[in-house]
Structures are given as structure tokens and as C-alpha cells.
Design an enzyme around this catalytic site. Structure first.
Site, short mmCIF file in Angstrom:
data_model
loop_
_atom_site.label_atom_id
_atom_site.label_comp_id
_atom_site.label_asym_id
_atom_site.label_seq_id
_atom_site.Cartn_x
_atom_site.Cartn_y
_atom_site.Cartn_z
N PHE A 127 -0.90 14.77 14.02
CA PHE A 127 -2.25 15.29 13.77
C PHE A 127 -2.92 15.58 15.12
CE2 PHE A 127 -6.79 15.00 12.88
CZ PHE A 127 -6.89 15.87 11.80
N ASP A 198 -0.31 5.62 12.66
CA ASP A 198 -1.51 6.18 12.04
C ASP A 198 -1.23 6.25 10.54
OD1 ASP A 198 -3.52 7.78 10.98
OD2 ASP A 198 -3.62 9.10 12.73
N TYR A 223 -11.88 7.40 4.73
CA TYR A 223 -12.49 8.38 3.80
C TYR A 223 -11.49 9.18 2.98
CZ TYR A 223 -11.71 11.13 8.09
OH TYR A 223 -11.17 11.69 9.21
N LYS A 224 -10.20 8.89 3.14
CA LYS A 224 -9.21 9.65 2.36
C LYS A 224 -8.91 8.88 1.08
CE LYS A 224 -7.29 11.61 6.62
NZ LYS A 224 -7.79 12.96 6.53
N ARG A 372 -2.53 23.05 0.44
CA ARG A 372 -2.26 21.62 0.38
C ARG A 372 -2.92 21.02 -0.86
NH1 ARG A 372 -4.07 17.56 5.14
NH2 ARG A 372 -6.09 18.15 4.33
C1 LIG Z 1 -3.48 11.64 10.52
C2 LIG Z 1 -4.92 11.69 10.91
N1 LIG Z 1 -5.34 10.96 11.94
C3 LIG Z 1 -6.63 10.99 12.35
C4 LIG Z 1 -7.54 11.77 11.69
C5 LIG Z 1 -8.95 11.89 12.21
O1 LIG Z 1 -9.69 10.75 12.05
P1 LIG Z 1 -11.19 10.63 12.55
O2 LIG Z 1 -11.88 11.91 12.23
O3 LIG Z 1 -11.71 9.45 11.76
O4 LIG Z 1 -11.17 10.34 13.99
C6 LIG Z 1 -7.16 12.53 10.59
C7 LIG Z 1 -8.14 13.36 9.87
O5 LIG Z 1 -7.89 14.05 8.95
C8 LIG Z 1 -5.81 12.50 10.20
O6 LIG Z 1 -5.38 13.24 9.18
#
Ligand SMILES: Cc1ncc(COP(=O)(O)O)c(C=O)c1O
Length: 413
Positions: A127, A198, A223-224, A372
């Protein structure tokens, strides 16, 4: 054999032990929500909690609520609810800040634990924030620190005795492809490196056992699939064996051993609490706290079984009902290698997704060409999968997606 008739799928809903969980969520009529992998749906109890926190705890209790409503311990109390979802002990998890910030905190701490190893290894398709944060950190530290971002199939070869930490996202945000956490953690440990996972697309979607895989560190979004609301605080995990030696890169007062002694010297809290930084985000933490109650009594193996059945049904139906329109499966076909989301590739995927959303089927789009679809097993029904694919087939057959209004690019896709 995957069941694909609507009647048979509705019968699966009738027999589904998780079906009653849907009533815990406030889902709008006429909407099929297939984006819980990006922003989870609103738990009804969270809306009530928000009103209570704002009206009573803040409005009436004012500053007394730090003690009387135990606001001060929310980062730990919420963490204790996340711990069983990720195979951790409650004192190994803390909830604070965003995933990006927690990544930074843990990567910096990992480099400190391995002072003679300057390399961070990751996957080139990780990501973006995971890449940016690691890149930013090594740039800040300057040479000889280095980020080694390699293709998924080159991860094993990238591990050597210069590597301090391997950092990966278990489930790919675009395709839903899943890493073998146990094997990769073992491979990194054999080379003397630490591992940071992660779990943003894993927590709340499938069972995770950080202790069994012997992970060192982990982070993930609130939040997911955890349904904590837009921008909910994130979680941070550090295995107990590191608690005595790990150093927080941000020495904030909330991570101090005795913040209300107001001493001028920094003394880190015992254990995971040292990863707190500033004042906890009470309203957001309260929502996440209540949202997590939707997992009460849930067997995570049953959750995973339903997630697999939903995604398999979706793939089978799309390939049956939408063939001839150039959609290509971008997710792994084998269920064990897949998270709780499915992506199909199409050059005009953006327009197609906008047309679907206009019909009340909400997924999202990831550039350059991925549609998606997320299947949150707590509230997505088998009949929803059927109806979503019917809507997709209709917009493809009628060419509705070609309407110019669907080509307008929104800021958030
Ligand atoms: C795999 C992954 N890591 C990190 C994040 C971003 O997290 P944050 O916005 O809380 O820093 C996301 C956001 O969609 C994500 O999909």
C-alpha cells in the site's frame, strides 16, 4: 460446486449462523454495500454511543469524564477488544493515531533494535503509505539506511544479514492476494530480521494469530472491517518479548510512565503504553470501542468460511453472467490465497463502477483498472451477491456505463 441461483443463495442466508449480525448495522435501504474493506458500515450501537459521549460524557461530565467515564484508558480498553481478533494478548496492543503513524513508530523502533542492520525490505506493490513511510524514514536517517522494495516473488531472496525488518501487508489492498504470514515471518527470522505486518485488510475479516506466527510487530486500520468510522484510530501491536527494549521514536507525554506527575524527564511507560503519544481521540475511540462489540460471540472460523463462500459465489456469478464484456479476475482464484475482497480488471472499470454505484451497488475503483468489491461477512448476504452481479450484468448488457456522467473523475475513487 458453487451455488448460483437466487433461491439457493437466499436459502444459504436463511441457514447462515452469522445472518443475525446484519441487524447490528444501520444499512440504507436499496443499497448493497460491497465496500466494507474500505470503510466499514455504521454499527447502530456506535451511533447511540456517539450521542452519549458527546451529550453526556462531554456535555455534562466535562473534564471529569477523563476519570468518571474512564476516557484515559480507552486506548487500552479498545485494544483489549482487538487483541482476540489478531491473536494477541491484550497488553500487546494499543489503539492510537493512524496506521501510517503507527508504521513509522514501529519501523523506527525496529531499526533501533537492530543497530547493525540498515535495510528495510518490503514489497514494491505494498500500500502506498507503507512505502512512503518506510522511504521517508530511510531518507530522514540518511545513508547507509535503505529501503529494498521488491516484487512479491523476490521477497525471500531480498532477505539477508543486512535486513533489520521485513514489512508487508498481509492482504493486498488491490487484488486481495494474501501472503503466507507464518512462512514469511519464519524466513525473515531465519535471517535475523524482525517482521512488521500491516493487517488493515485482515483484521475483522479472517482469523489472525500473531502469536502463533511469532510476528514481532503489526499495525492495522480501525475503519475497515472493524467498522470504527471514517478515520477511526488504528491499532499497533508489539510482541511482549520486545517491550523492555523497544524505544518509542515519538516520546509523547501519554507514553510516559506517569504523565500526571508532569516530570521534566521522559520515562517511557512499561510495555505497549509507551507507543501512545498525545491525548487520546476520545470520540473516535468510543465509536470504535462500541463498533467492536459487533464481534461479540463471533467465531472467526465461521466468519472466514462465510467470507470464502461469498467471494467464491461472486467470482462464479460474474464469470457466468458477465462473460463477453472483457472483465478479468485480478484476485487469486484459490480461496486460501484470497482475503475478503475480489477485484476485476477492465480498462473502463471506473465508469462501470460509477454506473453500479448509481444503481445502489457500492464498491470502489483502484487505478488503473480495478473494480474492487469487499465482502464484510458480518453484514453482506448471499442474496446481495446475486443482486449485485445482476446489476453489473445489466449495466454491461445495456451499455449504461457509457453515459458521460459516469466518466467524471471524483477526488476519492
Ligand atoms: C494496507 C493499508 N495500510 C495503511 C492504510 C492507511 O492507513 P491510515 O490512513 O490510517 O494511515 C490503508 C488505507 O487504506 C491500507 O489499505
Amino acid at each position: 460446486m458453487v451455488v448460483t441461483s437466487r433461491a439457493a443463495l437466499a436459502a444459504l442466508d436463511d441457514a447462515d449462523p452469522l445472518a443475525p449480525c446484519r441487524a447490528r448495522f444501520a444499512l440504507p435501504d436499496g443499497v448493497i454495500y460491497l465496500d466494507g474493506n474500505s470503510l466499514g458500515a455504521l454499527p447502530k450501537a456506535a451511533a447511540e454511543r456517539a450521542a452519549h459521549v458527546v451529550g453526556q460524557e462531554w456535555g455534562e461530565g466535562l473534564i471529569r469524564s477523563w476519570n468518571q467515564a474512564d476516557w484515559i484508558n480507552l486506548p487500552r480498553r479498545v485494544a483489549a477488544k482487538i487483541a482476540p481478533l489478531i491473536g494477541a494478548r491484550p497488553d500487546e496492543v494499543i489503539v492510537a493515531d493512524s496506521t501510517s503513524i503507527n508504521l513509522y513508530k514501529l519501523l523506527a523502533a525496529a531499526l533501533r533494535l537492530k543497530p547493525d542492520r540498515p535495510v528495510i525490505v518490503t514489497e514494491v506493490d505494498n500500500f502506498p503509505t507503507d512505502l512512503y513511510v518506510a522511504e521517508g524514514l530511510v531518507r530522514w536517517l540518511d545513508a547507509p539506511f535503505e529501503l529494498r522494495a521488491v516484487e512479491r516473488n523476490a521477497l525471500g531472496a531480498a532477505l539477508d544479514d543486512r535486513v533489520a525488518v521485513l514489512t508487508l501487508t498481509e492482504i493486498d489492498y488491490r487484488t486481495g492476494e494474501r501472503h503466507d504470514m507464518a512462512a514469511l515471518t519464519r524466513a525473515a527470522h531465519e535471517k535475523g530480521a524482525l517482521v512488521l505486518w500491516d493487517l488493515s485488510h485482515s483484521a475483522g475479516a479472517l482469523p489472525i494469530d500473531l502469536e502463533a506466527v511469532e510476528a514481532d510487530f503489526a499495525v492495522g486500520c480501525g475503519y475497515k472491517y472493524l467498522n470504527g468510522g471514517p478515520g477511526a484510530p488504528a491499532f499497533l501491536y508489539a510482541a511482549r518479548r520486545w517491550h523492555k527494549t523497544i524505544e518509542p521514536v515519538i516520546a509523547g507525554w501519554m507514553g510516559h510512565a506517569t504523565p500526571f506527575a508532569f516530570g521534566t524527564d521522559y520515562v517511557p511507560a512499561e510495555g505497549i503504553g509507551r507507543f501512545l503519544t498525545g491525548t487520546p481521540s476520545v470520540i473516535a475511540l468510543s465509536l470504535l470501542d462500541t463498533a467492536l462489540d459487533a464481534f461479540n460471540g463471533i467465531d472467526l472460523r465461521a466468519l472466514r468460511a462465510k467470507s470464502i463462500a461469498l467471494t467464491e459465489t461472486f467470482i462464479a456469478l460474474v464469470e457466468e453472467r458477465c462473460s463477453g464484456h472483457g472483465l478479468v479476475l485480478a484476485s487469486p482464484r484459490e480461496a486460501p490465497s484470497r482475503g475478503s475482497q475480489v477485484a476485476f480488471r477492465h480498462e473502463q472499470g471506473y465508469q462501470m463502477m460509477q454506473a453500479l454505484i448509481a444503481r445502489g451497488v457500492i464498491g470502489d475503483f483502484r487505478a488503473p483498472d480495478l473494480m474492487r468489491f469487499g465482502f464484510a461477512p458480518l453484514y453482506v448476504r448471499f442474496a446481495d451477491v446475486f443482486d449485485a452481479v445482476e446489476a453489473l450484468a445489466t449495466i454491461l448488457e445495456t451499455g449504461e456505463w457509457r453515459e458521460p456522467r459516469f466518466a467524471r473523475l471524483a477526488t476519492v475513487t
